[in-house]
Structure formats: structure tokens, C-alpha cells
Design a protein around this motif. Structure first.
Motif, PDB file in Angstrom:
ATOM      1  N   THR A  88       0.835  -1.205   0.000  1.00 38.07           N
ATOM      2  CA  THR A  88       0.000   0.000   0.000  1.00 38.07           C
ATOM      3  C   THR A  88       0.868   1.252   0.000  1.00 38.07           C
ATOM      4  OG1 THR A  88      -1.745  -1.173   1.164  1.00 38.07           O
ATOM      5  CG2 THR A  88      -1.844   1.217   1.220  1.00 38.07           C
ATOM      6  N   ALA A  89       1.954   1.248   0.779  1.00 40.26           N
ATOM      7  CA  ALA A  89       2.852   2.402   0.820  1.00 40.26           C
ATOM      8  C   ALA A  89       3.480   2.637  -0.553  1.00 40.26           C
ATOM      9  CB  ALA A  89       3.930   2.203   1.882  1.00 40.26           C
ATOM     10  N   PHE A  90       3.867   1.555  -1.241  1.00 41.62           N
ATOM     11  CA  PHE A  90       4.416   1.699  -2.582  1.00 41.62           C
ATOM     12  C   PHE A  90       3.381   2.318  -3.517  1.00 41.62           C
ATOM     13  CE2 PHE A  90       4.680  -0.196  -6.877  1.00 41.62           C
ATOM     14  CZ  PHE A  90       5.787   0.490  -7.330  1.00 41.62           C
ATOM     15  N   LEU A  91       2.167   1.788  -3.488  1.00 41.83           N
ATOM     16  CA  LEU A  91       1.115   2.301  -4.371  1.00 41.83           C
ATOM     17  C   LEU A  91       0.780   3.752  -4.063  1.00 41.83           C
ATOM     18  CD1 LEU A  91      -1.226  -0.815  -4.445  1.00 41.83           C
ATOM     19  CD2 LEU A  91       0.338  -0.034  -6.244  1.00 41.83           C
ATOM     20  N   ASN A  92       0.993   4.140  -2.801  1.00 47.37           N
ATOM     21  CA  ASN A  92       0.667   5.503  -2.387  1.00 47.37           C
ATOM     22  C   ASN A  92       1.658   6.529  -2.926  1.00 47.37           C
ATOM     23  OD1 ASN A  92      -1.142   7.164  -1.131  1.00 47.37           O
ATOM     24  ND2 ASN A  92      -0.911   6.227   0.867  1.00 47.37           N
ATOM     25  N   ILE A  93       2.830   6.072  -3.380  1.00 48.27           N
ATOM     26  CA  ILE A  93       3.805   7.035  -3.926  1.00 48.27           C
ATOM     27  C   ILE A  93       3.701   7.150  -5.444  1.00 48.27           C
ATOM     28  CG2 ILE A  93       5.419   6.724  -2.012  1.00 48.27           C
ATOM     29  CD1 ILE A  93       7.154   5.011  -3.896  1.00 48.27           C
ATOM     30  N   ILE A  94       2.705   6.484  -6.037  1.00 46.83           N
ATOM     31  CA  ILE A  94       2.518   6.529  -7.485  1.00 46.83           C
ATOM     32  C   ILE A  94       1.472   7.586  -7.832  1.00 46.83           C
ATOM     33  CG2 ILE A  94       1.766   5.217  -9.500  1.00 46.83           C
ATOM     34  CD1 ILE A  94       2.799   2.717  -8.006  1.00 46.83           C
ATOM     35  N   ASN A  95       1.765   8.400  -8.814  1.00 43.22           N
ATOM     36  CA  ASN A  95       0.876   9.471  -9.245  1.00 43.22           C
ATOM     37  C   ASN A  95      -0.110   8.937 -10.290  1.00 43.22           C
ATOM     38  OD1 ASN A  95      -0.347  11.722 -10.341  1.00 43.22           O
ATOM     39  ND2 ASN A  95       1.540  12.926 -10.429  1.00 43.22           N
ATOM     40  N   PRO A  96      -1.414   8.881  -9.967  1.00 44.07           N
ATOM     41  CA  PRO A  96      -2.398   8.395 -10.936  1.00 44.07           C
ATOM     42  C   PRO A  96      -2.440   9.215 -12.230  1.00 44.07           C
ATOM     43  CG  PRO A  96      -3.386   8.574  -8.764  1.00 44.07           C
ATOM     44  CD  PRO A  96      -2.029   9.201  -8.685  1.00 44.07           C
ATOM     45  N   LEU A  97      -2.103  10.500 -12.152  1.00 40.38           N
ATOM     46  CA  LEU A  97      -2.089  11.320 -13.364  1.00 40.38           C
ATOM     47  C   LEU A  97      -1.026  10.826 -14.346  1.00 40.38           C
ATOM     48  CD1 LEU A  97      -2.576  14.871 -11.805  1.00 40.38           C
ATOM     49  CD2 LEU A  97      -4.297  13.364 -12.822  1.00 40.38           C
ATOM     50  N   LYS A  98       0.094  10.362 -13.815  1.00 37.21           N
ATOM     51  CA  LYS A  98       1.152   9.801 -14.668  1.00 37.21           C
ATOM     52  C   LYS A  98       0.650   8.512 -15.336  1.00 37.21           C
ATOM     53  CE  LYS A  98       5.886   8.114 -14.496  1.00 37.21           C
ATOM     54  NZ  LYS A  98       7.046   7.829 -13.661  1.00 37.21           N
ATOM     55  N   ILE A  99      -0.058   7.704 -14.579  1.00 40.96           N
ATOM     56  CA  ILE A  99      -0.602   6.450 -15.109  1.00 40.96           C
ATOM     57  C   ILE A  99      -1.630   6.763 -16.210  1.00 40.96           C
ATOM     58  CG2 ILE A  99      -1.855   4.330 -14.525  1.00 40.96           C
ATOM     59  CD1 ILE A  99       0.945   4.610 -13.250  1.00 40.96           C
ATOM     60  N   ARG A 100      -2.489   7.723 -15.938  1.00 44.25           N
ATOM     61  CA  ARG A 100      -3.506   8.110 -16.926  1.00 44.25           C
ATOM     62  C   ARG A 100      -2.839   8.665 -18.184  1.00 44.25           C
ATOM     63  NH1 ARG A 100      -6.796  10.239 -13.793  1.00 44.25           N
ATOM     64  NH2 ARG A 100      -8.301   8.569 -13.814  1.00 44.25           N
ATOM     65  N   GLY A 101      -1.780   9.449 -18.000  1.00 39.05           N
ATOM     66  CA  GLY A 101      -1.054  10.010 -19.136  1.00 39.05           C
ATOM     67  C   GLY A 101      -0.414   8.950 -20.010  1.00 39.05           C
ATOM     68  N   MET A 102      -0.158   7.770 -19.439  1.00 42.27           N
ATOM     69  CA  MET A 102       0.413   6.663 -20.207  1.00 42.27           C
ATOM     70  C   MET A 102      -0.687   5.836 -20.866  1.00 42.27           C
ATOM     71  SD  MET A 102       3.605   5.698 -17.624  1.00 42.27           S
ATOM     72  CE  MET A 102       2.848   4.197 -17.193  1.00 42.27           C
ATOM     73  N   GLY A 103      -1.963   6.272 -20.688  1.00 46.92           N
ATOM     74  CA  GLY A 103      -3.071   5.605 -21.351  1.00 46.92           C
ATOM     75  C   GLY A 103      -3.783   4.542 -20.544  1.00 46.92           C
ATOM     76  N   ASN A 104      -3.356   4.308 -19.313  1.00 43.04           N
ATOM     77  CA  ASN A 104      -3.988   3.272 -18.495  1.00 43.04           C
ATOM     78  C   ASN A 104      -5.023   3.930 -17.578  1.00 43.04           C
ATOM     79  OD1 ASN A 104      -4.690   1.034 -17.017  1.00 43.04           O
ATOM     80  ND2 ASN A 104      -2.581   0.343 -16.710  1.00 43.04           N
ATOM     81  N   HIS A 105      -6.170   4.276 -18.144  1.00 38.85           N
ATOM     82  CA  HIS A 105      -7.212   4.997 -17.409  1.00 38.85           C
ATOM     83  C   HIS A 105      -7.827   4.139 -16.303  1.00 38.85           C
ATOM     84  CE1 HIS A 105      -7.094   8.399 -20.153  1.00 38.85           C
ATOM     85  NE2 HIS A 105      -6.924   7.502 -21.125  1.00 38.85           N
ATOM     86  N   GLU A 106      -8.008   2.864 -16.572  1.00 42.62           N
ATOM     87  CA  GLU A 106      -8.615   1.971 -15.572  1.00 42.62           C
ATOM     88  C   GLU A 106      -7.743   1.884 -14.318  1.00 42.62           C
ATOM     89  OE1 GLU A 106      -9.970  -2.697 -15.170  1.00 42.62           O
ATOM     90  OE2 GLU A 106      -9.722  -1.832 -17.165  1.00 42.62           O
ATOM     91  N   ALA A 107      -6.434   1.689 -14.495  1.00 42.75           N
ATOM     92  CA  ALA A 107      -5.524   1.619 -13.341  1.00 42.75           C
ATOM     93  C   ALA A 107      -5.471   2.965 -12.622  1.00 42.75           C
ATOM     94  CB  ALA A 107      -4.131   1.192 -13.781  1.00 42.75           C
ATOM     95  N   ALA A 108      -5.485   4.061 -13.373  1.00 41.16           N
ATOM     96  CA  ALA A 108      -5.443   5.393 -12.761  1.00 41.16           C
ATOM     97  C   ALA A 108      -6.691   5.641 -11.924  1.00 41.16           C
ATOM     98  CB  ALA A 108      -5.307   6.469 -13.838  1.00 41.16           C
ATOM     99  N   ASP A 109      -7.860   5.278 -12.447  1.00 42.90           N
ATOM    100  CA  ASP A 109      -9.101   5.451 -11.691  1.00 42.90           C
ATOM    101  C   ASP A 109      -9.077   4.617 -10.414  1.00 42.90           C
ATOM    102  OD1 ASP A 109     -10.027   7.120 -13.689  1.00 42.90           O
ATOM    103  OD2 ASP A 109     -11.330   5.602 -14.614  1.00 42.90           O
ATOM    104  N   TRP A 110      -8.622   3.357 -10.532  1.00 43.24           N
ATOM    105  CA  TRP A 110      -8.546   2.469  -9.374  1.00 43.24           C
ATOM    106  C   TRP A 110      -7.596   3.052  -8.327  1.00 43.24           C
ATOM    107  CZ3 TRP A 110      -4.326  -0.229  -7.383  1.00 43.24           C
ATOM    108  CH2 TRP A 110      -4.616  -1.141  -6.377  1.00 43.24           C
ATOM    109  N   LEU A 111      -6.431   3.527  -8.787  1.00 46.33           N
ATOM    110  CA  LEU A 111      -5.431   4.075  -7.873  1.00 46.33           C
ATOM    111  C   LEU A 111      -5.937   5.343  -7.187  1.00 46.33           C
ATOM    112  CD1 LEU A 111      -2.610   3.368  -6.892  1.00 46.33           C
ATOM    113  CD2 LEU A 111      -1.680   4.744  -8.756  1.00 46.33           C
ATOM    114  N   GLU A 112      -6.603   6.217  -7.927  1.00 47.45           N
ATOM    115  CA  GLU A 112      -7.173   7.422  -7.313  1.00 47.45           C
ATOM    116  C   GLU A 112      -8.192   7.064  -6.243  1.00 47.45           C
ATOM    117  OE1 GLU A 112      -8.732   9.832 -10.490  1.00 47.45           O
ATOM    118  OE2 GLU A 112      -6.841  10.916 -10.705  1.00 47.45           O
ATOM    119  N   ALA A 113      -9.044   6.074  -6.522  1.00 48.44           N
ATOM    120  CA  ALA A 113     -10.045   5.644  -5.543  1.00 48.44           C
ATOM    121  C   ALA A 113      -9.366   5.069  -4.300  1.00 48.44           C
ATOM    122  CB  ALA A 113     -10.991   4.608  -6.166  1.00 48.44           C
TER     123      ALA A 113
END
Length: 182
Positions: A88-113
Motif C-alpha cells: 500500500t505504501a508503494f502504491l501511495n507514492i505513485i501518481n495516478p495522473l502519470k498512469i492516466r497520461g500513459m493511457g492506463n485509465h482503468e488503473a489510474a481510476d482504481w489508484l485514485e479511488a
């Protein structure tokens, strides 16, 4: 001779082996987690490996891991692993906007939630001393316990506690404690 038991956990579409390490912590490989989200593994490894704080916080170790598909095989591959309780701590340091910018909208939405859920849980823990995973049942239980706590009449309070125990399958102590009716 008994064969060892191999434990794995699922993370998205990846199956992660859980490795018991000599320091007493269980760890999982970090690369499949990074790959599942669509992160560049080399950048993620460098970000954590080159940062003493993150290395210590996540419990990063280079560990010999048996192949996921064939745990009985003799060979192992060295992989960077983090403590299971720090995923969880690792996932918390990941920026969902970066993930979305790479085209992975589903993972970005999940991570933001997840970030929002974890932020709310931490806030409740820090301000209330406890956190409960939000659900309709949890909110209803908290509301019921709050109402029971406000009841002054011991007989009515006892009846309300009995009903709550039956409705929520919990065990609110009912009776006389330290000379007080509860």
C-alpha cells in the motif's frame, strides 16, 4: 519428505509469490506490481533502490524467487521484493495522473479511488483512534452504536444492545460492569 507449501497472492492479473525472508517479514516481488499498473520497471526500481528512505520504508531486498508457474523447480531468479505490509505504501507514492497520461485509465481510476480511501482511513484513525472500511453495513453499525451510547435508561440501553448484537452478529457487553448498568 514433505514438500514445502508455497503461498501466492493475486494482484490484478498477476500472481505474486509470498516469500518468507530471514528478517521475519513476508515479501512479494515488486516488478509484477509495477508492470500491472503499467509503470516503467527500470524507473520504479531506480526510484526506490536509489532512495535510502524508500528502501528502508518498503523493506526492499534482493531475494531469490522461484518461478511463479513452477514452484517445485530448482532454480531461482533474484528479484527486488518489498514487504507485503508495505505494498500500500508503494502504491501511495505513485501518481495516478502519470498512469492516466500513459493511457492506463482503468488503473489510474482504481489508484485514485484507493488513495482517497486510504487518506480517509488514515484521517479517521488519527482523529478518532480507529478506522472502519466504509460500507453500508459499517455506517449502519456505527450509527447504531452511537445511538445506543446516547441512551440513558439502563433497561432500554440493554434491550437496544441485545437487538444490535443479534442484528450485526456482534457482542456488545450487556449487564452490570463496575457497578454500572451497561
Amino acid at each position: 519428505m514433505k514438500s514445502p507449501i508455497h503461498i501466492s497472492i493475486a494482484f490484478g492479473d498477476a500472481i505474486l509469490p509470498v516469500i518468507d525472508c530471514e528478517d521475519g517479514y513476508k515479501r512479494v516481488p515488486l516488478k509484477p506490481i509495477s508492470d500491472q499498473i503499467g509503470l516503467d520497471w527500470v524507473s520504479q526500481r531506480r526510484k526506490i533502490k536509489d532512495n535510502e528512505y524508500l528502501t528502508n520504508r518498503l523493506g526492499l531486498l534482493l531475494v531469490g524467487v522461484k518461478p511463479y508457474q513452477n514452484p517445485e523447480s530448482q532454480g531461482e531468479k533474484a528479484q527486488y521484493c518489498i514487504r507485503v505490509d508495505r505494498v500500500t505504501a508503494f502504491l501511495n507514492i505513485i501518481n495516478p495522473l502519470k498512469i492516466r497520461g500513459m493511457g492506463n485509465h482503468e488503473a489510474a481510476d482504481w489508484l485514485e479511488a484507493k488513495h482517497s480511501e486510504w487518506d480517509d482511513a488514515l484521517h479517521h484513525y488519527e482523529t478518532d483512534g480507529f478506522a472502519i472500511k466504509e460500507s453500508q453495513d459499517a455506517r449502519q453499525l456505527i450509527n447504531t452504536l452511537s445511538q445506543i451510547d446516547r441512551i440513558k435508561d439502563p433497561t432500554i440501553k440493554r434491550i437496544a444492545a441485545q437487538k444490535a448484537n443479534a442484528a450485526f452478529a456482534i457482542e456488545i457487553p450487556i449487564g452490570n460492569q463496575q457497578g454500572l448498568d451497561v
